[in-house]
Structure formats: structure tokens, C-alpha cells
Design a protein around this motif. Structure first.
Motif, PDB file in Angstrom:
ATOM      1  N   HIS A  47      -1.404  -1.880  -4.173  1.00  0.00           N
ATOM      2  CA  HIS A  47      -0.756  -2.414  -5.372  1.00  0.00           C
ATOM      3  C   HIS A  47      -0.673  -3.929  -5.206  1.00  0.00           C
ATOM      4  O   HIS A  47      -0.108  -4.420  -4.230  1.00  0.00           O
ATOM      5  CB  HIS A  47       0.645  -1.820  -5.541  1.00  0.00           C
ATOM      6  CG  HIS A  47       0.618  -0.342  -5.761  1.00  0.00           C
ATOM      7  ND1 HIS A  47       0.552   0.229  -6.997  1.00  0.00           N
ATOM      8  CD2 HIS A  47       0.632   0.687  -4.867  1.00  0.00           C
ATOM      9  CE1 HIS A  47       0.526   1.545  -6.878  1.00  0.00           C
ATOM     10  NE2 HIS A  47       0.581   1.847  -5.593  1.00  0.00           N
ATOM     11  N   ARG A 100       0.866  -1.173   0.000  1.00  0.00           N
ATOM     12  CA  ARG A 100       0.000   0.000   0.000  1.00  0.00           C
ATOM     13  C   ARG A 100       0.909   1.231   0.000  1.00  0.00           C
ATOM     14  O   ARG A 100       1.769   1.368   0.865  1.00  0.00           O
ATOM     15  CB  ARG A 100      -0.886  -0.028   1.245  1.00  0.00           C
ATOM     16  CG  ARG A 100      -2.078   0.878   1.160  1.00  0.00           C
ATOM     17  CD  ARG A 100      -3.037   0.634   2.315  1.00  0.00           C
ATOM     18  NE  ARG A 100      -3.718  -0.637   2.262  1.00  0.00           N
ATOM     19  CZ  ARG A 100      -4.809  -0.889   1.531  1.00  0.00           C
ATOM     20  NH1 ARG A 100      -5.308   0.050   0.764  1.00  0.00           N
ATOM     21  NH2 ARG A 100      -5.382  -2.064   1.570  1.00  0.00           N
ATOM     22  N   ASP A 101       0.752   2.102  -0.988  1.00  0.00           N
ATOM     23  CA  ASP A 101       1.623   3.266  -1.097  1.00  0.00           C
ATOM     24  C   ASP A 101       1.214   4.336  -0.083  1.00  0.00           C
ATOM     25  O   ASP A 101       0.201   4.203   0.590  1.00  0.00           O
ATOM     26  CB  ASP A 101       1.638   3.809  -2.530  1.00  0.00           C
ATOM     27  CG  ASP A 101       0.291   4.336  -2.999  1.00  0.00           C
ATOM     28  OD1 ASP A 101      -0.613   4.521  -2.165  1.00  0.00           O
ATOM     29  OD2 ASP A 101       0.150   4.559  -4.215  1.00  0.00           O
ATOM     30  N   PRO A 102       2.034   5.412   0.056  1.00  0.00           N
ATOM     31  CA  PRO A 102       1.725   6.451   1.044  1.00  0.00           C
ATOM     32  C   PRO A 102       0.365   7.121   0.834  1.00  0.00           C
ATOM     33  O   PRO A 102      -0.236   7.626   1.784  1.00  0.00           O
ATOM     34  CB  PRO A 102       2.858   7.463   0.873  1.00  0.00           C
ATOM     35  CG  PRO A 102       3.990   6.660   0.350  1.00  0.00           C
ATOM     36  CD  PRO A 102       3.361   5.613  -0.531  1.00  0.00           C
ATOM     37  N   ALA A 103      -0.142   7.116  -0.396  1.00  0.00           N
ATOM     38  CA  ALA A 103      -1.448   7.712  -0.663  1.00  0.00           C
ATOM     39  C   ALA A 103      -2.593   6.771  -0.274  1.00  0.00           C
ATOM     40  O   ALA A 103      -3.759   7.164  -0.325  1.00  0.00           O
ATOM     41  CB  ALA A 103      -1.570   8.070  -2.144  1.00  0.00           C
ATOM     42  N   GLY A 104      -2.277   5.533   0.088  1.00  0.00           N
ATOM     43  CA  GLY A 104      -3.299   4.596   0.520  1.00  0.00           C
ATOM     44  C   GLY A 104      -3.793   3.656  -0.565  1.00  0.00           C
ATOM     45  O   GLY A 104      -4.698   2.862  -0.334  1.00  0.00           O
ATOM     46  N   HIS A 105      -3.209   3.723  -1.756  1.00  0.00           N
ATOM     47  CA  HIS A 105      -3.621   2.840  -2.846  1.00  0.00           C
ATOM     48  C   HIS A 105      -2.942   1.479  -2.720  1.00  0.00           C
ATOM     49  O   HIS A 105      -1.749   1.402  -2.442  1.00  0.00           O
ATOM     50  CB  HIS A 105      -3.264   3.465  -4.210  1.00  0.00           C
ATOM     51  CG  HIS A 105      -3.938   4.765  -4.446  1.00  0.00           C
ATOM     52  ND1 HIS A 105      -3.283   5.974  -4.329  1.00  0.00           N
ATOM     53  CD2 HIS A 105      -5.224   5.052  -4.754  1.00  0.00           C
ATOM     54  CE1 HIS A 105      -4.127   6.950  -4.586  1.00  0.00           C
ATOM     55  NE2 HIS A 105      -5.323   6.419  -4.842  1.00  0.00           N
TER      56      HIS A 105
END
Length: 122
Positions: free
Chosen positions: A106, A99-104
Motif C-alpha cells: 500500500h 505491506r499488509d499480511p497478504a503481501g500487498h
């Protein structure tokens, strides 16, 4: 008393009882373990994604997969180390997903898992 791998009341297999110990510690077994470990590492390198590394391959996944064989007790054991370089930490993130810093989220690519599943004996 030596360690037992399996047995029943009439028979117990003990590795230290005879030729098995000498066989597992021999040079031909070492060569076989080296060959199989290198072959598996080669398949993992082939399955690993190419990185967008323009200037250097220092952090690419393909350049950071290394096979090792060492003596553990009376046997030869093969290991495959993924990203020994502590600055390259993205292979397992791509494998399992993250999960990337923006909350998405992958999704994982499971390229190592696919190679290991192909090697599995049913």
C-alpha cells in the motif's frame, strides 16, 4: 567555555555572551514558538485523512495530533506529537506506506511530508 555555533579566526558567535540568550528565553519568543507550533499542527490536522470511525474518534489521526512547547536549555522548542495514544498506530503507516499480511503493498500518502515541505525555507 560556551558552545559556539559558528565562527572564524576574527569573530565567534556565542549565545551566552549577551542579549541573544535573554531574547531566546523571553516571553515574546515563547509566544511566537507557541503560535507557530500550533499553526503547523493545525495544518497537519487539516491535511490528515479522515478515518472511518463511526462510533468514536479516539483512534482517528486528526484527533491524535498535539502540539507541545517546552524549555530546552535556554530556548523554547516546539514539538508536534502524532498519535500519543499507543492504541492508534496507523498514521505513520499511512504516511510511509506498508505491506499488509497478504503481501500487498500500500503506497504512502505523505500528507505530513507535504505540510513540512510547504513550511521549508529555501
Amino acid at each position: 567555555m560556551p558552545k559556539r555555533r559558528y565562527g572564524n579566526e576574527r569573530f565567534t558567535f556565542e549565545r551566552t555572551a549577551g542579549f541573544e540568550t535573554k531574547l531566546m528565553h523571553s516571553a515574546p519568543v515563547n509566544a511566537l514558538v507557541v503560535a507557530k507550533t500550533s499553526e503547523l499542527a493545525g495544518r497537519m490536522v487539516k491535511a490528515a485523512p479522515r478515518g472511518p470511525h463511526v462510533y468514536t474518534d479516539e483512534f482517528s489521526i486528526k484527533k491524535n495530533i498535539t502540539p507541545y512547547v517546552e524549555e530546552v536549555g535556554d530556548e523554547w522548542v516546539g514539538y508536534i506529537v502524532i498519535e500519543e495514544n499507543e492504541r492508534a498506530r496507523h498514521a505513520m503507516l499511512q504516511e510511509e506506506g506498508y505491506r499488509d499480511p497478504a503481501g500487498h503493498r500500500h503506497a504512502g500518502r505523505f500528507f505530513f511530508k507535504k505540510v513540512l515541505e510547504q513550511e521549508r525555507i529555501d
